[in-house]
Design a protein around this motif. Structure first.
Motif, short mmCIF file in Angstrom:
data_model
loop_
_atom_site.label_atom_id
_atom_site.label_comp_id
_atom_site.label_asym_id
_atom_site.label_seq_id
_atom_site.Cartn_x
_atom_site.Cartn_y
_atom_site.Cartn_z
N VAL A 1 9.84 -3.28 -1.98
CA VAL A 1 8.57 -3.25 -2.31
C VAL A 1 8.56 -2.61 -3.53
N SER A 2 7.75 -2.63 -4.61
CA SER A 2 7.66 -1.51 -5.50
C SER A 2 6.42 -1.84 -6.54
N LEU B 1 0.81 -1.04 0.05
CA LEU B 1 0.01 -0.15 -0.06
C LEU B 1 0.87 1.22 -0.10
N ASP B 2 1.86 1.23 0.64
CA ASP B 2 2.99 2.30 0.70
C ASP B 2 3.49 2.62 -0.62
N ALA B 3 3.79 1.61 -1.47
CA ALA B 3 4.37 1.61 -2.80
C ALA B 3 3.60 1.74 -4.01
N ALA B 4 2.35 1.37 -4.03
CA ALA B 4 1.16 1.27 -4.96
C ALA B 4 1.18 2.56 -5.62
N HIS B 5 1.39 2.79 -6.97
CA HIS B 5 1.02 3.85 -7.78
C HIS B 5 2.25 4.99 -7.47
N LYS B 6 3.45 4.42 -6.92
CA LYS B 6 4.28 5.41 -6.77
C LYS B 6 5.66 4.96 -7.53
N GLU B 7 6.62 5.70 -7.72
CA GLU B 7 7.92 5.34 -8.31
C GLU B 7 8.74 5.03 -7.33
N GLY B 8 9.77 4.38 -7.99
CA GLY B 8 10.97 3.99 -6.98
C GLY B 8 10.90 2.67 -6.39
N VAL B 9 12.03 2.18 -5.57
CA VAL B 9 11.95 0.92 -4.92
C VAL B 9 12.13 0.95 -3.35
N PHE B 10 11.14 0.76 -2.74
CA PHE B 10 11.07 0.88 -1.05
C PHE B 10 11.63 -0.23 -0.65
N VAL B 11 12.89 0.19 0.38
CA VAL B 11 13.42 -0.90 1.21
C VAL B 11 13.58 -0.78 2.74
N GLY B 12 13.30 -1.96 3.27
CA GLY B 12 13.18 -1.88 4.76
C GLY B 12 13.60 -3.47 5.28
#
Ligand SMILES: NC(=O)c1ccc[n+]([C@@H]2O[C@H](COP(=O)([O-])OP(=O)(O)OC[C@H]3O[C@@H](n4cnc5c(N)ncnc54)[C@H](OP(=O)(O)O)[C@@H]3O)[C@@H](O)[C@H]2O)c1
Length: 328
Positions: free
Chosen positions: A303-304, A275-286
């Motif tokens: 997450v991407s 839900l944090d990454a949906a419809h956003k650019e970039g690759v989220f890491v944690g």
């Protein structure tokens, strides 16, 4: 100004590419939208004009285009990409048809650059893209020995058919696309099974990782799982490096790399979700942490949005890279 064609313009990836061509202000002289006969004649509004979707035929593939963005499945790419190429276009293809061909570039612009040995460029698998982006800076800084992937892939990864199957399940209907119900379920099968028990999706992640990172000595394994999430894939990565950096050093290297957004603070329960990454650019890491069971080994959660960086956005970024070379 370029003559651009979009094949699969009515699909999930195609529609997103269209939106990105507008958003990124790609300069074009003409835009031609192709689909199968099913959607031919549909009207599409773009930059204040109305475009009519056309059926792709061999004759039309011999027309004069500068760039062709394809997202209509492997068979269509195998047949039509060489026709577009022969007529002078550079083809950027989203399917898996050309990815492992030695003469074809497999490109993630943050990680490697097109050589244009052939004028067909392959866009990698969606889960591979969001995995090689964090792997690249780690490999450069600390050396990469092994990675084990477990994926959590959204239904939009199967295009409209996947979203429709999730909707069917919610209404209590049987699936038509997946081999098992996806609603209230997870399915440890993406694509067909191969003789060694891996699926084709898992094989794609393994081989594409080695090809993009230009290192066949990296040991890679994968388990790919479909989950009942509409948008954005997650990949749990277990990474063995040649050196033993601290977690803080790892985070610093990741945070400096283009497209990576580090979201990682266990004390505040901060980590990326679809839900944090949906419809956003970039690759989220944690969830970046030491694997206490093995030396030099770390866990990372990536997450991407599979339709954005996992396909349409990566393709449009390849196009931007090619256009910037022409402008130099
Ligand atoms: N979804 C993802 O996350 C993702 C990620 C990476 C790569 N990809 C790849 O991208 C491609 C498209 O995926 P998608 O998710 O956008 O699928 P989709 O929503 O099912 O769209 C498929 C598109 O292909 C068109 N098409 C089908 N047969 C055709 C033909 N004979 N000639 C011309 N066009 C034809 C369809 O047109 P009609 O409207 O006429 O049927 C539609 O525009 C696939 O190769 C897929 O593997 C998808």
């Amino acid at each position: 100004m370029y003559k651009i064609a979009l094949v699969g313009a009515t699909g999930l990836v195609g529609q997103t590419m269209l939106h990105l061509l507008d958003q990124k202000n790609i300069p074009f002289f003409s835009l031609t939208l192709f689909s199968s006969a099913r959607s031919a004649g549909k009207r599409v509004a773009f930059k204040g004009e109305t475009y009519i979707v056309e059926e792709l035929t061999e004759e039309k593939a011999k027309s004069d285009f500068d760039y062709v963005l394809m997202s209509a499945g492997g068979e269509i790419s195998l047949h039509f990409a060489p026709l577009f190429e022969k007529a002078g276009a550079v083809v950027i293809d989203n399917s898996s048809a050309w990815r492992m061909d030695d003469s074809i570039d497999l490109i993630v612009p943050e990680v490697n650059k097109p050589t244009l040995k052939r004028k067909i460029i392959a866009n990698p698998n969606c889960s591979t893209i969001q995995s090689v982006i964090p792997l690249k800076p780690l490999a450069d800084a600390f050396g990469l020995k092994r990675v084990a992937y477990t994926t959590y892939q959204s239904v939009s990864g199967s295009g409209w058919k996947g979203i429709e199957d999730l909707d069917r399940g919610e209404k209590g209907e049987a699936p038509e696309n997946y081999p098992k119900p996806i609603y209230h379920n997870v399915i440890p099968q993406i694509d067909v099974f191969l003789e060694d028990g891996y699926t084709k999706e898992e094989q794609k992640m393994i081989k594409e990782t080695q090809k993009i990172l230009k290192d066949a000595s990296i040991d890679v394994t994968a388990t790919c799982v479909r989950v009942p999430v509409p948008h954005a894939h997650a990949v749990a990565m277990n990474i063995t490096l040649k050196q033993e950096p601290t977690v803080a050093e790892l985070k610093a290297v990741l945070g400096d790399f283009p497209s990576i957004i580090v979201m990682d603070d266990p004390s505040r329960e901060v980590y990326p979700t679809p839900l944090d990454a949906a419809h956003k650019e970039g690759v989220f890491v944690g969830r970046i942490r030491k694997d206490n069971s093995l030396p030099n080994t770390y866990h990372l959660w990536s997450v991407s949005d599979n339709i954005l960086k996992g396909s349409a956005l990566n393709a449009v970024q390849i196009l931007e890279e090619l256009i910037s070379r022409k402008d130099d």
